[in-house]
Scaffold this motif. Sequence first.
Motif, PDB file in Angstrom:
ATOM      1  N   ALA A  27      36.403  36.160  44.187  1.00  0.00           N
ATOM      2  CA  ALA A  27      36.120  37.491  43.667  1.00  0.00           C
ATOM      3  C   ALA A  27      36.586  38.562  44.643  1.00  0.00           C
ATOM      4  CB  ALA A  27      34.634  37.632  43.393  1.00  0.00           C
ATOM      5  N   VAL A  28      36.464  38.280  45.948  1.00  0.00           N
ATOM      6  CA  VAL A  28      36.843  39.249  46.967  1.00  0.00           C
ATOM      7  C   VAL A  28      38.365  39.345  47.076  1.00  0.00           C
ATOM      8  CG1 VAL A  28      36.814  39.723  49.436  1.00  0.00           C
ATOM      9  CG2 VAL A  28      34.712  39.019  48.277  1.00  0.00           C
ATOM     10  N   LYS A  29      39.048  38.212  46.975  1.00  0.00           N
ATOM     11  CA  LYS A  29      40.498  38.197  47.142  1.00  0.00           C
ATOM     12  C   LYS A  29      41.177  38.599  45.838  1.00  0.00           C
ATOM     13  CE  LYS A  29      44.369  35.310  48.622  1.00  0.00           C
ATOM     14  NZ  LYS A  29      44.985  36.440  49.326  1.00  0.00           N
ATOM     15  N   LYS A  62      39.980  44.144  39.027  1.00  0.00           N
ATOM     16  CA  LYS A  62      40.697  42.882  39.212  1.00  0.00           C
ATOM     17  C   LYS A  62      41.761  42.955  40.295  1.00  0.00           C
ATOM     18  CE  LYS A  62      40.221  41.609  34.331  1.00  0.00           C
ATOM     19  NZ  LYS A  62      40.974  41.261  33.092  1.00  0.00           N
ATOM     20  N   TYR A  63      42.088  44.160  40.742  1.00  0.00           N
ATOM     21  CA  TYR A  63      43.215  44.329  41.643  1.00  0.00           C
ATOM     22  C   TYR A  63      42.867  45.243  42.818  1.00  0.00           C
ATOM     23  CZ  TYR A  63      45.694  42.702  37.482  1.00  0.00           C
ATOM     24  OH  TYR A  63      46.098  41.984  36.389  1.00  0.00           O
ATOM     25  N   LYS A  64      43.495  44.947  43.933  1.00  0.00           N
ATOM     26  CA  LYS A  64      43.532  45.889  45.042  1.00  0.00           C
ATOM     27  C   LYS A  64      44.792  46.721  44.855  1.00  0.00           C
ATOM     28  CE  LYS A  64      44.031  46.129  50.081  1.00  0.00           C
ATOM     29  NZ  LYS A  64      44.175  45.340  51.335  1.00  0.00           N
ATOM     30  N   VAL A  65      44.701  48.030  45.003  1.00  0.00           N
ATOM     31  CA  VAL A  65      45.816  48.919  44.677  1.00  0.00           C
ATOM     32  C   VAL A  65      46.165  49.807  45.865  1.00  0.00           C
ATOM     33  CG1 VAL A  65      46.555  50.835  43.204  1.00  0.00           C
ATOM     34  CG2 VAL A  65      45.276  48.929  42.216  1.00  0.00           C
ATOM     35  N   THR A  66      47.463  49.916  46.140  1.00  0.00           N
ATOM     36  CA  THR A  66      47.976  50.852  47.143  1.00  0.00           C
ATOM     37  C   THR A  66      49.111  51.652  46.520  1.00  0.00           C
ATOM     38  OG1 THR A  66      47.446  49.380  48.994  1.00  0.00           O
ATOM     39  CG2 THR A  66      49.068  51.102  49.401  1.00  0.00           C
ATOM     40  N   VAL A  67      49.064  52.978  46.650  1.00  0.00           N
ATOM     41  CA  VAL A  67      50.130  53.844  46.147  1.00  0.00           C
ATOM     42  C   VAL A  67      50.879  54.429  47.336  1.00  0.00           C
ATOM     43  CG1 VAL A  67      50.699  55.910  44.818  1.00  0.00           C
ATOM     44  CG2 VAL A  67      48.828  54.417  44.070  1.00  0.00           C
ATOM     45  N   LEU A  68      52.181  54.130  47.413  1.00  0.00           N
ATOM     46  CA  LEU A  68      53.032  54.690  48.457  1.00  0.00           C
ATOM     47  C   LEU A  68      53.957  55.729  47.829  1.00  0.00           C
ATOM     48  CD1 LEU A  68      54.114  51.568  50.576  1.00  0.00           C
ATOM     49  CD2 LEU A  68      52.201  53.140  50.968  1.00  0.00           C
TER      50      LEU A  68
END
Length: 258
Positions: A27-29, A62-68
């Motif tokens: 769940a964490v990953k 459900k996702y880790k998100v990064t915006v560059l």
Amino acid sequence: MRPVLILITLVLNLTLARAELLSGQKAVKKPHVVFLISEDSLNYEAHLTMPVFAKMLEKKGKYKVTVLKGKGPNNAFSFPGLEILKKADLVVLFSRRIALPHKEMKILKDYLGQGGPLVAIRTGNHAFTTRGTVGEDYQSWPEFVPEILGCGNRGYGPVALGTDVTVAPESANHPILRGFKPTQFHSVGNIYYVTPLLDKETNVLLNGKAGNEVQPVAWTRNAGKSRVFYTTLGYPTDFLEPQFNNLLMGAIQWAIGK
């Protein structure tokens, strides 16, 4: 008999505890989705629409998100922090005619060369095809279009006509299209001329029509080991259409392998 029952109970409890621990770890990953966007007057307000979409994606849990969001003139562009791609599970690209420092372009090429999946939107079909002079410290990549997206960039239809979008009948049951209802809508954005597609294994999901011109507007393919989804849609008002947002959500799930 009692010691045996106690032992069985202990084993079951340990098994359950381990299962809960593993479940918690899973769940964490979360898969890490990295958005690469550029801002210029001809990039369809990607710097406004994509952060909103990314936040909506993150809220799904459900996702880790990064915006560059990159910076600099198109022929000398940069994505600060691009090293994050070395740990990314998916790249979403909405950038237009940019040249990157050699180090950054290598990071992107290595990511794709190692099978990293990609979702590309609209101006992605000329993402790294620059115009004018590129300094020796920067690098364009016009081959990205045929080699990764599997198409050409052969011009654009009249702006006034927009694009009538429909599901390709042969792909109606594709998992990406599960949320694409109703099965058609009108995009204000003009059509992109991309045919003939270069990969015979390309799976066309959506077609677009402008006047008598019909072109594919969304498809999937494999570029080496990379799962690739590309759509020529992405005009700002497309993000007001539930079908389009569901299309991108489905494409992200598919590209990651879910």
